[in-house]
Scaffold this motif. Structure first.
Motif, PDB file in Angstrom:
ATOM      1  N   PHE A  24      -4.799   4.302  -3.541  1.00  0.00           N
ATOM      2  CA  PHE A  24      -4.435   2.928  -3.883  1.00  0.00           C
ATOM      3  C   PHE A  24      -4.770   1.931  -2.768  1.00  0.00           C
ATOM      4  N   ILE A  25      -5.227   2.438  -1.628  1.00  0.00           N
ATOM      5  CA  ILE A  25      -5.558   1.582  -0.481  1.00  0.00           C
ATOM      6  C   ILE A  25      -7.074   1.426  -0.428  1.00  0.00           C
ATOM      7  N   PRO A  26      -7.600   0.227  -0.650  1.00  0.00           N
ATOM      8  CA  PRO A  26      -9.054   0.041  -0.667  1.00  0.00           C
ATOM      9  C   PRO A  26      -9.686   0.408   0.673  1.00  0.00           C
ATOM     10  N   LYS A  27     -10.777   1.161   0.614  1.00  0.00           N
ATOM     11  CA  LYS A  27     -11.489   1.585   1.827  1.00  0.00           C
ATOM     12  C   LYS A  27     -12.314   0.450   2.436  1.00  0.00           C
ATOM     13  N   ASP A  28     -12.632  -0.556   1.633  1.00  0.00           N
ATOM     14  CA  ASP A  28     -13.487  -1.637   2.124  1.00  0.00           C
ATOM     15  C   ASP A  28     -12.695  -2.821   2.680  1.00  0.00           C
ATOM     16  N   LYS A  29     -11.398  -2.645   2.871  1.00  0.00           N
ATOM     17  CA  LYS A  29     -10.545  -3.720   3.381  1.00  0.00           C
ATOM     18  C   LYS A  29     -10.002  -3.362   4.757  1.00  0.00           C
ATOM     19  N   LYS A  30      -9.873  -4.369   5.597  1.00  0.00           N
ATOM     20  CA  LYS A  30      -9.283  -4.183   6.930  1.00  0.00           C
ATOM     21  C   LYS A  30      -7.761  -4.254   6.813  1.00  0.00           C
ATOM     22  N   ILE A  31      -7.105  -3.258   7.370  1.00  0.00           N
ATOM     23  CA  ILE A  31      -5.651  -3.129   7.285  1.00  0.00           C
ATOM     24  C   ILE A  31      -5.005  -3.541   8.602  1.00  0.00           C
ATOM     25  N   TRP A  32      -3.900  -4.254   8.492  1.00  0.00           N
ATOM     26  CA  TRP A  32      -3.032  -4.488   9.644  1.00  0.00           C
ATOM     27  C   TRP A  32      -1.758  -3.681   9.407  1.00  0.00           C
ATOM     28  N   SER A  33      -1.436  -2.798  10.334  1.00  0.00           N
ATOM     29  CA  SER A  33      -0.191  -2.027  10.312  1.00  0.00           C
ATOM     30  C   SER A  33       0.620  -2.460  11.528  1.00  0.00           C
ATOM     31  N   PRO A  34       1.521  -3.413  11.339  1.00  0.00           N
ATOM     32  CA  PRO A  34       2.184  -4.046  12.487  1.00  0.00           C
ATOM     33  C   PRO A  34       3.369  -3.293  13.085  1.00  0.00           C
ATOM     34  N   PHE A  35       3.873  -2.259  12.426  1.00  0.00           N
ATOM     35  CA  PHE A  35       5.074  -1.583  12.913  1.00  0.00           C
ATOM     36  C   PHE A  35       4.674  -0.297  13.631  1.00  0.00           C
ATOM     37  N   LYS A  92      -0.443 -12.185   2.391  1.00  0.00           N
ATOM     38  CA  LYS A  92      -1.575 -11.277   2.215  1.00  0.00           C
ATOM     39  C   LYS A  92      -1.094 -10.115   1.342  1.00  0.00           C
ATOM     40  N   PRO A  93      -1.984  -9.455   0.639  1.00  0.00           N
ATOM     41  CA  PRO A  93      -1.583  -8.262  -0.102  1.00  0.00           C
ATOM     42  C   PRO A  93      -0.955  -7.241   0.854  1.00  0.00           C
ATOM     43  N   PHE A  94       0.010  -6.498   0.321  1.00  0.00           N
ATOM     44  CA  PHE A  94       0.621  -5.463   1.155  1.00  0.00           C
ATOM     45  C   PHE A  94       1.077  -4.271   0.333  1.00  0.00           C
ATOM     46  N   ILE A  95       1.225  -3.151   1.050  1.00  0.00           N
ATOM     47  CA  ILE A  95       1.931  -1.965   0.569  1.00  0.00           C
ATOM     48  C   ILE A  95       2.935  -1.623   1.666  1.00  0.00           C
ATOM     49  N   ILE A  96       4.206  -1.718   1.321  1.00  0.00           N
ATOM     50  CA  ILE A  96       5.277  -1.521   2.281  1.00  0.00           C
ATOM     51  C   ILE A  96       6.249  -0.478   1.738  1.00  0.00           C
ATOM     52  N   ARG A 110      13.436 -12.523  -6.374  1.00  0.00           N
ATOM     53  CA  ARG A 110      12.989 -13.931  -6.374  1.00  0.00           C
ATOM     54  C   ARG A 110      11.793 -14.149  -5.455  1.00  0.00           C
ATOM     55  N   LEU A 111      11.762 -13.434  -4.369  1.00  0.00           N
ATOM     56  CA  LEU A 111      10.690 -13.612  -3.394  1.00  0.00           C
ATOM     57  C   LEU A 111       9.351 -13.102  -3.915  1.00  0.00           C
ATOM     58  N   PHE A 112       9.347 -11.979  -4.608  1.00  0.00           N
ATOM     59  CA  PHE A 112       8.088 -11.339  -4.993  1.00  0.00           C
ATOM     60  C   PHE A 112       7.917 -11.117  -6.497  1.00  0.00           C
ATOM     61  N   CYS A 113       8.736 -11.712  -7.332  1.00  0.00           N
ATOM     62  CA  CYS A 113       8.751 -11.392  -8.762  1.00  0.00           C
ATOM     63  C   CYS A 113       7.410 -11.587  -9.469  1.00  0.00           C
ATOM     64  N   ASN A 114       6.589 -12.484  -9.042  1.00  0.00           N
ATOM     65  CA  ASN A 114       5.349 -12.773  -9.762  1.00  0.00           C
ATOM     66  C   ASN A 114       4.186 -11.842  -9.439  1.00  0.00           C
ATOM     67  N   SER A 115       4.254 -11.133  -8.345  1.00  0.00           N
ATOM     68  CA  SER A 115       3.096 -10.331  -7.933  1.00  0.00           C
ATOM     69  C   SER A 115       3.467  -8.958  -7.390  1.00  0.00           C
ATOM     70  N   LEU A 116       4.581  -8.404  -7.837  1.00  0.00           N
ATOM     71  CA  LEU A 116       5.053  -7.138  -7.292  1.00  0.00           C
ATOM     72  C   LEU A 116       4.697  -5.967  -8.199  1.00  0.00           C
ATOM     73  N   GLN A 117       4.232  -4.896  -7.573  1.00  0.00           N
ATOM     74  CA  GLN A 117       4.004  -3.625  -8.240  1.00  0.00           C
ATOM     75  C   GLN A 117       4.684  -2.552  -7.395  1.00  0.00           C
ATOM     76  N   VAL A 118       5.040  -1.433  -8.027  1.00  0.00           N
ATOM     77  CA  VAL A 118       5.782  -0.396  -7.315  1.00  0.00           C
ATOM     78  C   VAL A 118       5.153   0.964  -7.589  1.00  0.00           C
ATOM     79  N   ILE A 119       4.942   1.715  -6.508  1.00  0.00           N
ATOM     80  CA  ILE A 119       4.489   3.098  -6.611  1.00  0.00           C
ATOM     81  C   ILE A 119       5.694   3.970  -6.287  1.00  0.00           C
ATOM     82  N   ILE A 120       6.012   4.870  -7.220  1.00  0.00           N
ATOM     83  CA  ILE A 120       7.207   5.704  -7.093  1.00  0.00           C
ATOM     84  C   ILE A 120       6.792   7.167  -6.926  1.00  0.00           C
TER      85      ILE A 120
END
Length: 159
Positions: A24-35, A92-96, A110-120
């Protein structure tokens, strides 16, 4: 989160937790992992074929000098509300990774209702603590991958 943060909330995701969602993580995108924690995430993501920025810097005051396309990481759970607000500001798009019951929090909805997806995941994730790296920890609660603006095929994905 950071090497100088309170020890009680300084866990990093074991490699299998990232391998589980690699598709699910695109290989052609630069990732920032800040933690940062121990910094092992940089090696894990490079082995998976991702271009990653991963430095021991303060997420709340630092932005990488180089451009990045998305954020993928496991932030500390104790200050997740502040993390979520900063993520929304960055926009920016994220997976957290976060606790499964976050879906029930009105502020998060309320913060993310319009663009949220969940991987379970079908099993609980394992984490490694910064000061006890030999013992994996599986929390007594489930964790999900929360995805923002990732444009996945479905809004709810069970793996």
């Amino acid at each position: 989160m950071f090497t100088n943060q309170d020890d009680t909330d300084n866990y990093e995701t074991d490699p299998n937790g990232w391998l589980m969602i690699d598709r699910f993580i695109p290989k052609d995108k630069k990732i920032w992992s800040p933690f940062y924690c121990t910094g092992k995430q940089k090696e894990i993501f490079r082995l998976m074929g991702h271009d990653i920025i991963h430095e021991d810097r303060d997420f709340f005051s630092y932005m990488p000098d180089e451009d990045f396309d998305l954020i993928v990481d496991n932030p500390s759970f104790s200050n997740f509300k502040e993390v979520a607000h900063r993520l929304k500001m960055i926009d920016k798009p994220f997976i957290i990774i976060a606790r499964s019951n976050l879906l029930l929090c009105r502020w998060f909805q309320r913060l993310f209702c319009n663009s949220l997806q969940v991987i379970i995941p079908d099993k609980r994730m394992t984490f490694t603590h910064l000061t006890n790296p030999k013992k994996g920890y599986t929390p007594p609660f489930g964790c999900f991958y929360y995805c923002y603006k990732m444009e996945l095929d479905k809004d709810l994905i069970f793996i």
